[in-house]
Design a protein around this motif. Structure first.
Motif, PDB file in Angstrom:
ATOM      1  N   ARG A 106       0.856  -1.182   0.000  1.00  0.00           N
ATOM      2  CA  ARG A 106       0.000   0.000   0.000  1.00  0.00           C
ATOM      3  C   ARG A 106       0.897   1.238   0.000  1.00  0.00           C
ATOM      4  O   ARG A 106       1.758   1.381   0.866  1.00  0.00           O
ATOM      5  N   PHE A 107       0.659   2.118  -0.972  1.00  0.00           N
ATOM      6  CA  PHE A 107       1.458   3.335  -1.010  1.00  0.00           C
ATOM      7  C   PHE A 107       1.127   4.202   0.198  1.00  0.00           C
ATOM      8  O   PHE A 107      -0.040   4.411   0.524  1.00  0.00           O
ATOM      9  N   TRP A 108       2.171   4.725   0.857  1.00  0.00           N
ATOM     10  CA  TRP A 108       1.976   5.523   2.059  1.00  0.00           C
ATOM     11  C   TRP A 108       2.281   7.003   1.813  1.00  0.00           C
ATOM     12  O   TRP A 108       1.436   7.861   2.020  1.00  0.00           O
ATOM     13  N   CYS A 109       3.497   7.305   1.355  1.00  0.00           N
ATOM     14  CA  CYS A 109       3.863   8.690   1.087  1.00  0.00           C
ATOM     15  C   CYS A 109       5.205   8.722   0.368  1.00  0.00           C
ATOM     16  O   CYS A 109       5.889   7.703   0.256  1.00  0.00           O
ATOM     17  N   SER A 110       5.565   9.900  -0.125  1.00  0.00           N
ATOM     18  CA  SER A 110       6.869  10.117  -0.759  1.00  0.00           C
ATOM     19  C   SER A 110       7.632  11.171   0.024  1.00  0.00           C
ATOM     20  O   SER A 110       7.061  12.206   0.387  1.00  0.00           O
ATOM     21  N   PHE A 111       8.909  10.909   0.273  1.00  0.00           N
ATOM     22  CA  PHE A 111       9.786  11.871   0.940  1.00  0.00           C
ATOM     23  C   PHE A 111      10.970  12.177   0.037  1.00  0.00           C
ATOM     24  O   PHE A 111      11.583  11.259  -0.516  1.00  0.00           O
ATOM     25  N   THR A 112      11.296  13.441  -0.116  1.00  0.00           N
ATOM     26  CA  THR A 112      12.495  13.859  -0.841  1.00  0.00           C
ATOM     27  C   THR A 112      13.461  14.499   0.147  1.00  0.00           C
ATOM     28  O   THR A 112      13.060  15.335   0.966  1.00  0.00           O
ATOM     29  N   THR A 113      14.706  14.088   0.084  1.00  0.00           N
ATOM     30  CA  THR A 113      15.715  14.607   0.998  1.00  0.00           C
ATOM     31  C   THR A 113      15.794  16.125   0.903  1.00  0.00           C
ATOM     32  O   THR A 113      15.887  16.676  -0.196  1.00  0.00           O
ATOM     33  N   PRO A 114      15.767  16.835   2.039  1.00  0.00           N
ATOM     34  CA  PRO A 114      15.917  18.291   2.000  1.00  0.00           C
ATOM     35  C   PRO A 114      17.241  18.701   1.349  1.00  0.00           C
ATOM     36  O   PRO A 114      18.237  17.971   1.425  1.00  0.00           O
ATOM     37  N   ASP A 115      17.238  19.871   0.732  1.00  0.00           N
ATOM     38  CA  ASP A 115      18.422  20.334   0.004  1.00  0.00           C
ATOM     39  C   ASP A 115      19.678  20.333   0.863  1.00  0.00           C
ATOM     40  O   ASP A 115      20.737  19.873   0.435  1.00  0.00           O
ATOM     41  N   ALA A 116      19.578  20.865   2.083  1.00  0.00           N
ATOM     42  CA  ALA A 116      20.764  20.994   2.925  1.00  0.00           C
ATOM     43  C   ALA A 116      21.375  19.642   3.241  1.00  0.00           C
ATOM     44  O   ALA A 116      22.602  19.479   3.259  1.00  0.00           O
ATOM     45  N   VAL A 117      20.522  18.638   3.478  1.00  0.00           N
ATOM     46  CA  VAL A 117      21.011  17.290   3.779  1.00  0.00           C
ATOM     47  C   VAL A 117      21.643  16.666   2.537  1.00  0.00           C
ATOM     48  O   VAL A 117      22.725  16.072   2.590  1.00  0.00           O
ATOM     49  N   ALA A 118      20.973  16.805   1.401  1.00  0.00           N
ATOM     50  CA  ALA A 118      21.491  16.231   0.157  1.00  0.00           C
ATOM     51  C   ALA A 118      22.829  16.857  -0.230  1.00  0.00           C
ATOM     52  O   ALA A 118      23.748  16.168  -0.671  1.00  0.00           O
ATOM     53  N   ASN A 119      22.940  18.158  -0.052  1.00  0.00           N
ATOM     54  CA  ASN A 119      24.163  18.845  -0.444  1.00  0.00           C
ATOM     55  C   ASN A 119      25.343  18.507   0.456  1.00  0.00           C
ATOM     56  O   ASN A 119      26.498  18.641   0.055  1.00  0.00           O
ATOM     57  N   SER A 120      25.044  18.061   1.685  1.00  0.00           N
ATOM     58  CA  SER A 120      26.124  17.734   2.623  1.00  0.00           C
ATOM     59  C   SER A 120      26.541  16.272   2.551  1.00  0.00           C
ATOM     60  O   SER A 120      27.491  15.859   3.211  1.00  0.00           O
ATOM     61  N   SER A 121      25.821  15.461   1.748  1.00  0.00           N
ATOM     62  CA  SER A 121      26.110  14.035   1.661  1.00  0.00           C
ATOM     63  C   SER A 121      26.847  13.706   0.366  1.00  0.00           C
ATOM     64  O   SER A 121      26.529  14.244  -0.693  1.00  0.00           O
ATOM     65  N   THR A 122      27.817  12.812   0.459  1.00  0.00           N
ATOM     66  CA  THR A 122      28.541  12.390  -0.736  1.00  0.00           C
ATOM     67  C   THR A 122      27.647  11.595  -1.681  1.00  0.00           C
ATOM     68  O   THR A 122      27.945  11.483  -2.870  1.00  0.00           O
ATOM     69  N   LYS A 123      26.548  11.046  -1.163  1.00  0.00           N
ATOM     70  CA  LYS A 123      25.626  10.267  -2.000  1.00  0.00           C
ATOM     71  C   LYS A 123      24.465  11.110  -2.510  1.00  0.00           C
ATOM     72  O   LYS A 123      23.587  10.616  -3.206  1.00  0.00           O
ATOM     73  N   GLY A 124      24.464  12.406  -2.166  1.00  0.00           N
ATOM     74  CA  GLY A 124      23.364  13.248  -2.607  1.00  0.00           C
ATOM     75  C   GLY A 124      22.097  12.932  -1.840  1.00  0.00           C
ATOM     76  O   GLY A 124      22.131  12.511  -0.690  1.00  0.00           O
ATOM     77  N   GLY A 125      20.947  13.154  -2.482  1.00  0.00           N
ATOM     78  CA  GLY A 125      19.670  12.923  -1.821  1.00  0.00           C
ATOM     79  C   GLY A 125      18.883  11.807  -2.469  1.00  0.00           C
ATOM     80  O   GLY A 125      19.272  11.254  -3.501  1.00  0.00           O
ATOM     81  N   PHE A 126      17.757  11.474  -1.845  1.00  0.00           N
ATOM     82  CA  PHE A 126      16.893  10.419  -2.349  1.00  0.00           C
ATOM     83  C   PHE A 126      15.464  10.929  -2.466  1.00  0.00           C
ATOM     84  O   PHE A 126      15.005  11.729  -1.646  1.00  0.00           O
ATOM     85  N   ALA A 127      14.783  10.469  -3.499  1.00  0.00           N
ATOM     86  CA  ALA A 127      13.339  10.664  -3.644  1.00  0.00           C
ATOM     87  C   ALA A 127      12.724   9.298  -3.399  1.00  0.00           C
ATOM     88  O   ALA A 127      12.787   8.412  -4.256  1.00  0.00           O
ATOM     89  N   THR A 128      12.165   9.098  -2.204  1.00  0.00           N
ATOM     90  CA  THR A 128      11.775   7.766  -1.740  1.00  0.00           C
ATOM     91  C   THR A 128      10.274   7.616  -1.639  1.00  0.00           C
ATOM     92  O   THR A 128       9.600   8.435  -1.018  1.00  0.00           O
ATOM     93  N   ASP A 129       9.752   6.548  -2.245  1.00  0.00           N
ATOM     94  CA  ASP A 129       8.365   6.158  -2.059  1.00  0.00           C
ATOM     95  C   ASP A 129       8.311   5.143  -0.924  1.00  0.00           C
ATOM     96  O   ASP A 129       9.040   4.140  -0.934  1.00  0.00           O
ATOM     97  N   PHE A 130       7.422   5.393   0.052  1.00  0.00           N
ATOM     98  CA  PHE A 130       7.250   4.493   1.189  1.00  0.00           C
ATOM     99  C   PHE A 130       5.937   3.726   1.032  1.00  0.00           C
ATOM    100  O   PHE A 130       4.907   4.292   0.658  1.00  0.00           O
ATOM    101  N   PHE A 131       6.007   2.433   1.352  1.00  0.00           N
ATOM    102  CA  PHE A 131       4.858   1.552   1.279  1.00  0.00           C
ATOM    103  C   PHE A 131       4.656   0.872   2.626  1.00  0.00           C
ATOM    104  O   PHE A 131       5.552   0.870   3.484  1.00  0.00           O
ATOM    105  N   THR A 132       3.477   0.278   2.812  1.00  0.00           N
ATOM    106  CA  THR A 132       3.233  -0.575   3.969  1.00  0.00           C
ATOM    107  C   THR A 132       2.697  -1.909   3.479  1.00  0.00           C
ATOM    108  O   THR A 132       2.114  -2.014   2.396  1.00  0.00           O
ATOM    109  N   THR A 133       2.901  -2.943   4.287  1.00  0.00           N
ATOM    110  CA  THR A 133       2.316  -4.259   4.013  1.00  0.00           C
ATOM    111  C   THR A 133       2.231  -5.019   5.322  1.00  0.00           C
ATOM    112  O   THR A 133       2.821  -4.612   6.339  1.00  0.00           O
ATOM    113  N   THR A 134       1.507  -6.119   5.327  1.00  0.00           N
ATOM    114  CA  THR A 134       1.406  -6.961   6.520  1.00  0.00           C
ATOM    115  C   THR A 134       1.796  -8.382   6.161  1.00  0.00           C
ATOM    116  O   THR A 134       1.606  -8.830   5.023  1.00  0.00           O
TER     117      THR A 134
END
Length: 319
Positions: free
Chosen positions: A145-173
């Motif tokens: 079940r789709f729950w929500c999408s989170f995109t890494t804030p700019d400041a966090v992405a810019n400070s990480s060597t891996k950049g940021g993530f655009a993540t879709d979160f799901f749930t299941t049982t």
């Protein structure tokens, strides 16, 4: 599903993650947690894996199984389902098997594929897809079940060597018998725990565990709104949570005058619906998370917005 490879801005990688729930009675409260002051309200536990402390991104934190989208996710989505937009769901299913051993496939298999699990846990690339072909199964995309999408804030992405993530979160049982088979891979995930939403939030507040913002936010919503595991699927798609589900959540920091900010003042990140959000503002309302400024630890969620709202993006540039 909105995910495509390298979705969003340059430097933001598409990824997917799944919160796996099972009945609370299947597992005892972890011994490292203090006894609760009251009986838990939620009748389910959620699977968390602890990222290796050596990881460059979110090292040592407790997260849901998940990871970055890869080319095979997209290829298989197109070949098996005729729909590349399902690649995010396939990614979540694959990562759940690789990191935690969850077997979210259809049809059900007669015996758990221990040999394939060992290969996947050992870091063998494409072990999951080899298992899919050998067992003639498919990722059970309908179980998520789709729950929500989170995109890494700019400041966090810019400070990480891996950049940021655009993540879709799901749930299941899953069933208690299935849950008993899950264990951390020992590489990216060093341990696996089953926690109720209340246990998780209490442990985070007591600094017994570290939760990144998306996991803290999702568990806060679950603790407040989903008491029974049987309600999880219907609540995920409920119109009453359109604000969270139907708007990509990219938190923006509220910039204050640096000379007027005390180290003890909270860091404030605004979400869609906050009057200060640059893309989805709602005048006169707040929808924001307060974090500890020193280490960005989430503290509390402040909102005055109807969670069932669907907002139109701002058409003019913010002043």
């Amino acid at each position: 599903m909105k995910l495509v490879p390298h979705a969003g801005q340059a430097g933001w990688r598409a990824s997917a993650s799944v919160a796996i729930a099972c009945p609370a009675a299947a597992f005892a409260r972890p011994a490292w947690l203090p006894a609760p002051a009251a009986a838990p309200r939620c009748d389910y536990r959620v699977c968390f894996v602890r990222r290796s402390a050596a990881a460059r991104y979110l090292g040592g934190t407790f997260v849901f199984p998940g990871g970055a989208l890869d080319a095979e996710d997209v290829t298989h989505a197109a070949a098996a389902f005729g729909d590349e937009s399902l690649a995010g769901r396939l990614c979540a299913v694959r990562e759940a098997f690789e990191e935690a051993g969850a077997l979210l496939v259809t049809p059900e298999v007669a015996a758990y594929p221990e040999a394939w699990r060992r290969r996947a846990a050992g870091g063998e690339r494409d072990a999951f897809w080899g298992m899919v072909r050998e067992l003639s199964v498919q990722p059970d995309v309908g179980a998520l079940r789709f729950w929500c999408s989170f995109t890494t804030p700019d400041a966090v992405a810019n400070s990480s060597t891996k950049g940021g993530f655009a993540t879709d979160f799901f749930t299941t049982t899953i069933t208690p018998a299935h849950a008993a088979l899950l264990r951390a891979d020992g590489l990216e995930a060093t341990c696996l725990e089953w926690l109720t939403p209340e246990e998780c939030l209490s442990a985070h507040a007591s600094r017994l565990m570290e939760l990144p913002l998306p996991q803290w936010f999702i568990m806060s919503e679950l603790a407040a709104n989903v008491r029974e595991i049987s309600q999880l699927g219907s609540y995920a798609s409920s119109p009453q949570r359109a604000l969270i589900r139907d708007h990509d959540i990219k938190p923006y920091e509220v910039h204050a005058d640096p000379d007027a900010v005390s180290p003890t003042d909270p860091l404030i990140l605004v979400h869609p619906g906050d009057e200060l959000h640059p893309l989805y503002p709602l005048p006169g309302h707040k929808n924001r998370v307060h974090l500890q400024r020193q280490d960005a630890r989430p503290l509390h969620w402040e909102t005055t917005v109807d969670p069932g709202l669907r907002l139109q993006p701002r058409t003019e540039s913010p002043q």
